[in-house]
Design a protein around this motif. Sequence first.
Motif, PDB file in Angstrom:
ATOM      1  N   UNK A 134      55.992  47.246  32.884  1.00 40.26           N
ATOM      2  CA  UNK A 134      55.051  46.676  31.909  1.00 40.26           C
ATOM      3  C   UNK A 134      54.370  47.709  31.017  1.00 40.26           C
ATOM      4  N   UNK A 135      54.862  48.935  30.990  1.00 40.32           N
ATOM      5  CA  UNK A 135      54.310  49.917  30.064  1.00 40.32           C
ATOM      6  C   UNK A 135      54.793  49.597  28.650  1.00 40.32           C
ATOM      7  N   UNK A 136      53.940  49.864  27.656  1.00 40.94           N
ATOM      8  CA  UNK A 136      54.281  49.532  26.282  1.00 40.94           C
ATOM      9  C   UNK A 136      54.045  50.710  25.351  1.00 40.94           C
ATOM     10  N   UNK A 137      54.775  50.709  24.248  1.00 44.03           N
ATOM     11  CA  UNK A 137      54.554  51.662  23.159  1.00 44.03           C
ATOM     12  C   UNK A 137      54.739  50.928  21.844  1.00 44.03           C
ATOM     13  N   UNK A 160      60.361  57.212  25.003  1.00 45.58           N
ATOM     14  CA  UNK A 160      61.015  56.949  26.287  1.00 45.58           C
ATOM     15  C   UNK A 160      60.202  57.522  27.442  1.00 45.58           C
ATOM     16  N   UNK A 161      59.601  58.675  27.221  1.00 46.68           N
ATOM     17  CA  UNK A 161      58.745  59.287  28.249  1.00 46.68           C
ATOM     18  C   UNK A 161      57.555  58.386  28.550  1.00 46.68           C
ATOM     19  N   UNK A 162      56.935  57.859  27.504  1.00 45.58           N
ATOM     20  CA  UNK A 162      55.776  56.985  27.689  1.00 45.58           C
ATOM     21  C   UNK A 162      56.155  55.722  28.462  1.00 45.58           C
ATOM     22  N   UNK A 163      57.380  55.261  28.292  1.00 40.50           N
ATOM     23  CA  UNK A 163      57.841  54.052  28.984  1.00 40.50           C
ATOM     24  C   UNK A 163      58.443  54.354  30.348  1.00 40.50           C
ATOM     25  N   UNK A 164      58.542  55.642  30.683  1.00 37.66           N
ATOM     26  CA  UNK A 164      59.066  56.078  31.972  1.00 37.66           C
ATOM     27  C   UNK A 164      60.539  55.711  32.153  1.00 37.66           C
ATOM     28  N   UNK A 173      64.091  46.136  28.206  1.00 38.90           N
ATOM     29  CA  UNK A 173      62.843  46.099  27.462  1.00 38.90           C
ATOM     30  C   UNK A 173      62.744  44.828  26.616  1.00 38.90           C
ATOM     31  N   UNK A 174      61.521  44.568  26.180  1.00 34.33           N
ATOM     32  CA  UNK A 174      61.257  43.520  25.199  1.00 34.33           C
ATOM     33  C   UNK A 174      60.860  44.213  23.908  1.00 34.33           C
ATOM     34  N   UNK A 175      61.532  43.873  22.809  1.00 38.22           N
ATOM     35  CA  UNK A 175      61.229  44.450  21.501  1.00 38.22           C
ATOM     36  C   UNK A 175      60.643  43.356  20.616  1.00 38.22           C
ATOM     37  N   UNK A 176      59.452  43.617  20.064  1.00 35.99           N
ATOM     38  CA  UNK A 176      58.764  42.648  19.211  1.00 35.99           C
ATOM     39  C   UNK A 176      58.408  43.302  17.883  1.00 35.99           C
ATOM     40  N   UNK A 177      58.853  42.693  16.798  1.00 34.73           N
ATOM     41  CA  UNK A 177      58.557  43.210  15.463  1.00 34.73           C
ATOM     42  C   UNK A 177      57.104  42.920  15.107  1.00 34.73           C
ATOM     43  N   UNK A 178      56.425  43.937  14.596  1.00 37.86           N
ATOM     44  CA  UNK A 178      55.013  43.816  14.230  1.00 37.86           C
ATOM     45  C   UNK A 178      54.888  43.583  12.727  1.00 37.86           C
ATOM     46  N   UNK A 221      50.249  45.987  30.709  1.00 38.36           N
ATOM     47  CA  UNK A 221      50.213  46.752  29.461  1.00 38.36           C
ATOM     48  C   UNK A 221      49.098  47.791  29.414  1.00 38.36           C
ATOM     49  N   UNK A 222      48.566  48.181  30.558  1.00 37.36           N
ATOM     50  CA  UNK A 222      47.568  49.244  30.631  1.00 37.36           C
ATOM     51  C   UNK A 222      48.200  50.417  31.369  1.00 37.36           C
TER      52      UNK A 222
END
Length: 266
Positions: A134-137, A160-164, A173-178, A221-222
């Motif tokens: 559940x990590x997000x970037x 990728x490091x931030x998401x481990x 992963x889940x990809x969501x367009x902002x 997501x924290x």
Amino acid sequence: MTRLFTFLIFSFLSGCASLSTDRPDPTSKDGGYYSDDGPGKEIPKNLDLIKDAEPKIEKVAKRANMPYKVFGEKYVPMREIEPYKEIGYASWYGKKYHGNKTSVGEVYDMYGMTAAHKTLPIPCYVKVTNLVNNKTVIVRVNDRGPFIKNRLIDLSYAAAYRLDIIEKGSERVLVELIDPSSETVQDKDSRKFYIQAGAFSEESNAEALIKKLDTLVYQQNIGSKIMQRSSLFSVLIGPYLTKEEAENASSFIAAETNLHTYIIKD
């Protein structure tokens, strides 16, 4: 030479044949990266402190969003920001392309918060969630790829490091367009409250606490990170949008771990 142009040349020369760069190196001890790629020799410390990309309204690059073919398959990129959400596998690319131009003509920085996608309009911004932890970037998409079967998005080394997912090489992963023009989009940088769970003179002790905290489900997501301040390595959890949210999570963590936690504001 851009990354997409390199793939187009190989596609022309070898048709639909697989490239050696498409195969993660199973013997590598540094992660599941492509056999002629990798993380580089001098990796910056505190990659956890690299901030998410900040969504903003940008013009779509016309040339980078024209239809194109790679390995005989045609891709038709989106030309405008519209609802997009997809689940798939993320991989990452590193030193092989570091310093080369991306599909929009920018220099690729493997330690920046960027990504490559086959059909999203570029440049654009997406939220990527690791569905395992559940990590997000939030990253800025400025390149094309990955041209590998069952790959949805290619992340920079930092993302990728931030998401481990560095060691494993890829993850679901889940990809969501902002939509930067949407008033409902909240930038994670607006969150200013953190929980300090500990401070250590040895970084290894801080890393051990991070691993322990990662087993707790205190809020989706924290994330958690290590921040060096003077001679101490502090373990921070967050960020949280409000002090109340941070206090509630702090109480839960303290009860589960017997840690003396307290709230700090960035």
